[in-house]
Design a protein around this motif. Structure first.
Motif, PDB file in Angstrom:
ATOM      1  N   ILE A 240       0.844  -1.206   0.030  1.00  0.00           N
ATOM      2  CA  ILE A 240       0.035  -0.049  -0.135  1.00  0.00           C
ATOM      3  C   ILE A 240       0.787   1.201  -0.069  1.00  0.00           C
ATOM      4  O   ILE A 240       0.523   2.085  -0.781  1.00  0.00           O
ATOM      5  N   ILE A 241       1.918   1.256   0.760  1.00  0.00           N
ATOM      6  CA  ILE A 241       2.640   2.518   0.722  1.00  0.00           C
ATOM      7  C   ILE A 241       3.456   2.479  -0.581  1.00  0.00           C
ATOM      8  O   ILE A 241       3.642   3.701  -1.022  1.00  0.00           O
ATOM      9  N   GLY A 242       3.829   1.450  -1.049  1.00  0.00           N
ATOM     10  CA  GLY A 242       4.536   1.531  -2.380  1.00  0.00           C
ATOM     11  C   GLY A 242       3.528   2.191  -3.499  1.00  0.00           C
ATOM     12  O   GLY A 242       3.841   2.784  -4.152  1.00  0.00           O
ATOM     13  N   LEU A 243       2.319   1.402  -3.459  1.00  0.00           N
ATOM     14  CA  LEU A 243       1.359   1.935  -4.392  1.00  0.00           C
ATOM     15  C   LEU A 243       0.980   3.606  -4.181  1.00  0.00           C
ATOM     16  O   LEU A 243       0.786   4.102  -5.213  1.00  0.00           O
ATOM     17  N   THR A 244       1.239   3.962  -2.989  1.00  0.00           N
ATOM     18  CA  THR A 244       0.908   5.575  -2.729  1.00  0.00           C
ATOM     19  C   THR A 244       2.125   6.388  -3.282  1.00  0.00           C
ATOM     20  O   THR A 244       1.706   7.332  -3.979  1.00  0.00           O
ATOM     21  N   ILE A 245       3.382   5.802  -3.115  1.00  0.00           N
ATOM     22  CA  ILE A 245       4.454   6.471  -3.834  1.00  0.00           C
ATOM     23  C   ILE A 245       4.298   6.675  -5.204  1.00  0.00           C
ATOM     24  O   ILE A 245       4.452   7.690  -5.824  1.00  0.00           O
ATOM     25  N   LEU A 246       3.865   5.620  -5.977  1.00  0.00           N
ATOM     26  CA  LEU A 246       3.708   5.581  -7.121  1.00  0.00           C
ATOM     27  C   LEU A 246       2.663   6.326  -7.620  1.00  0.00           C
ATOM     28  O   LEU A 246       2.885   7.133  -8.882  1.00  0.00           O
ATOM     29  N   CYS A 247       1.408   6.486  -7.010  1.00  0.00           N
ATOM     30  CA  CYS A 247       0.311   7.349  -7.433  1.00  0.00           C
ATOM     31  C   CYS A 247       0.898   8.812  -7.115  1.00  0.00           C
ATOM     32  O   CYS A 247       0.504   9.669  -8.054  1.00  0.00           O
ATOM     33  N   VAL A 248       1.522   9.146  -6.187  1.00  0.00           N
ATOM     34  CA  VAL A 248       2.019  10.688  -6.237  1.00  0.00           C
ATOM     35  C   VAL A 248       2.902  10.909  -6.948  1.00  0.00           C
ATOM     36  O   VAL A 248       2.679  12.185  -7.607  1.00  0.00           O
ATOM     37  N   ALA A 249       3.853  10.024  -7.548  1.00  0.00           N
ATOM     38  CA  ALA A 249       4.757  10.189  -8.482  1.00  0.00           C
ATOM     39  C   ALA A 249       3.943  10.486  -9.883  1.00  0.00           C
ATOM     40  O   ALA A 249       4.230  11.222 -10.684  1.00  0.00           O
ATOM     41  N   ALA A 250       2.977   9.662 -10.088  1.00  0.00           N
ATOM     42  CA  ALA A 250       2.219   9.664 -11.461  1.00  0.00           C
ATOM     43  C   ALA A 250       1.559  10.955 -11.313  1.00  0.00           C
ATOM     44  O   ALA A 250       1.366  11.536 -12.678  1.00  0.00           O
ATOM     45  N   ILE A 251       0.899  11.397 -10.424  1.00  0.00           N
ATOM     46  CA  ILE A 251       0.204  12.520 -10.527  1.00  0.00           C
ATOM     47  C   ILE A 251       0.967  13.934 -10.617  1.00  0.00           C
ATOM     48  O   ILE A 251       0.667  14.805 -11.430  1.00  0.00           O
ATOM     49  N   TYR A 252       2.051  13.664  -9.856  1.00  0.00           N
ATOM     50  CA  TYR A 252       3.043  14.879 -10.100  1.00  0.00           C
ATOM     51  C   TYR A 252       3.623  15.055 -11.575  1.00  0.00           C
ATOM     52  O   TYR A 252       3.562  16.265 -11.944  1.00  0.00           O
ATOM     53  N   LEU A 253       3.967  13.921 -12.152  1.00  0.00           N
ATOM     54  CA  LEU A 253       4.190  14.041 -13.619  1.00  0.00           C
ATOM     55  C   LEU A 253       3.307  14.414 -14.360  1.00  0.00           C
ATOM     56  O   LEU A 253       3.390  15.243 -15.255  1.00  0.00           O
ATOM     57  N   PHE A 254       2.103  14.192 -14.160  1.00  0.00           N
ATOM     58  CA  PHE A 254       0.773  14.354 -15.121  1.00  0.00           C
ATOM     59  C   PHE A 254       0.642  15.883 -14.981  1.00  0.00           C
ATOM     60  O   PHE A 254       0.443  16.375 -16.070  1.00  0.00           O
TER      61      PHE A 254
END
Length: 393
Positions: free
Chosen positions: A219-233
């Motif tokens: 879950i923590i890894g998924l959150t980091i991935l989502c935050v990075a994806a939203i930032y890049l988007f």
């Protein structure tokens, strides 16, 4: 004692990670459109139920396939919640912009509808809804392709709405009687359902005497991935640039040719999809039921307000702080930090009794909410308040 404290901190961070995924979408929507979406928790619930359905589908394929269902459940949960959010924005929200009270009441009504829908949905209801949507929204789509008859829109709606409802009801009644499709047996019902994590997520990782569950690490890894994806988007894509422009100054963005209505629809769908991903994550933390979203939506709103509206960094800090504080207070671990000799002294004994009284999930939410009220008295704009033109827009 130290091990228990670090274990509680880790569990609190994992809960904060779930809140962060949900709060990301809510922060984007609220920061862009000023919409208070009370149905955000139900979008999380839909993501959790989508995970349950995908799990059951892969379970029929056998154990080797079952271990990979999470990689299908995540995008499916995002898509289901995003489509529902898009329908909500196009069908309800778009008519209520600039009217926050009406938007709050409308989305609250939608949340109640979605809860009851999950409790009651069966084959007859699902097919009837599909027929209604095909007829009614199909007619509106055909109407939108013919500008010369656009003036007849009100008449078409007045005719097609009762006609579509009648045909959908007749279709459901026919199927129930002819093919014996049961009306009384819902797919899910009011009881909670359980989502089983794949085997590779069911163990623990030993680190310095601590046992870290693979599920919470995921879950923590998924959150980091989502935050990075939203930032890049938001920072690198053309649509992300448009979203940031509309957030700062909607009128000027419209004058420059940015399609603000499309930006609103995309933003609402994106925020809703993130809620679906959060629902997929919370399905691993406990059973899933029609009221699952209500357990998180208040905390999610608090994350947005405390972090600062539209601030990604603020949402990260606030989500981790609120999730950790909720778990530390609710689990009772704070009592164990006080050394035993000090418990004989009256002030520390009273403090321990107070912490014991609040060592439950509901009471922990009360004290965290009180702390947030005190914090907002000092910093009403949140941890990272808006500045400059964003405030004036």
């Amino acid at each position: 004692m130290i091990a228990a404290l670090f274990d509680s901190l880790f569990n609190g961070l994992s809960i904060g990670a779930v809140l962060l995924i949900a709060a990301l979408g809510l922060a984007i929507v609220f920061g862009l459109m000023g919409v208070i979406n009370m149905a955000h928790g139900e979008l999380m619930m839909l993501g959790a139920y989508t995970t349950f359905i995908v799990q059951n589908g892969f379970n029929l394929l056998g154990k080797p396939w079952f271990e990979t269902y999470i990689f299908v459940a995540l995008p499916m949960a995002f898509m289901v919640a995003a489509v529902m959010g898009l329908i909500l924005e196009r069908g309800v929200i778009r008519y209520l912009y600039g009217r926050p009270l009406e938007t709050l009441l409308a989305t609250w009504g939608v949340s109640l509808i979605l809860q009851q829908f999950v409790r009651s949905v069966n084959w007859v209801l699902a097919i009837s809804l599909a027929v209604f949507c095909l007829l009614f929204f199909g007619a509106l789509w055909i109407l939108s392709r013919r500008p010369e008859i656009e003036r007849m829109r009100n008449w078409v709606v007045a005719v097609m709405l009762p006609l579509s409802l009648g045909i959908a009801w007749a279709t459901g009644a026919f199927l129930a009687q002819t093919y014996k499709l049961t009306v009384t047996q819902p797919w899910f019902g009011a009881q909670n359902v359980n989502v089983t994590a794949p085997r590779w997520l069911q163990g623990n990782l030993p680190v310095f005497g601590l046992t870290l569950p693979y599920t919470r690490l995921f879950i923590i890894g998924l959150t980091i991935l989502c935050v990075a994806a939203i930032y890049l988007f938001l920072q690198r894509s053309p649509w992300g640039l448009r979203i940031r422009a509309v957030t700062q100054n909607r009128s000027m963005s419209s004058c420059l040719g940015i399609p603000t209505q499309k930006v609103d629809a995309l933003t609402f769908a994106l925020g809703s999809g993130l809620a679906g991903v959060a629902g997929c994550a919370i399905s691993f933390l406990g059973s899933v039921g029609p009221n699952t979203g209500q357990n998180y939506v208040v905390d999610t709103f608090m994350v947005v307000v405390v972090g600062g509206v539209g601030k990604l960094v603020g949402s990260i800090v606030a989500a981790l702080a609120i999730g950790t504080a909720n778990y530390l207070i609710g689990s009772g671990v704070m009592v164990t930090i006080i050394p035993a000799p000090l418990l004989a002294i009256e002030p520390f004994k009273s403090l321990a009794d107070l912490l014991t009284f609040f060592s439950s999930t509901s009471m922990a939410k009360v004290i965290v909410f009180a702390l947030i009220i005190v914090f907002l008295q000092v910093r009403p704009g949140g941890i990272f308040p808006q500045k400059g033109r964003t405030v004036d827009a």
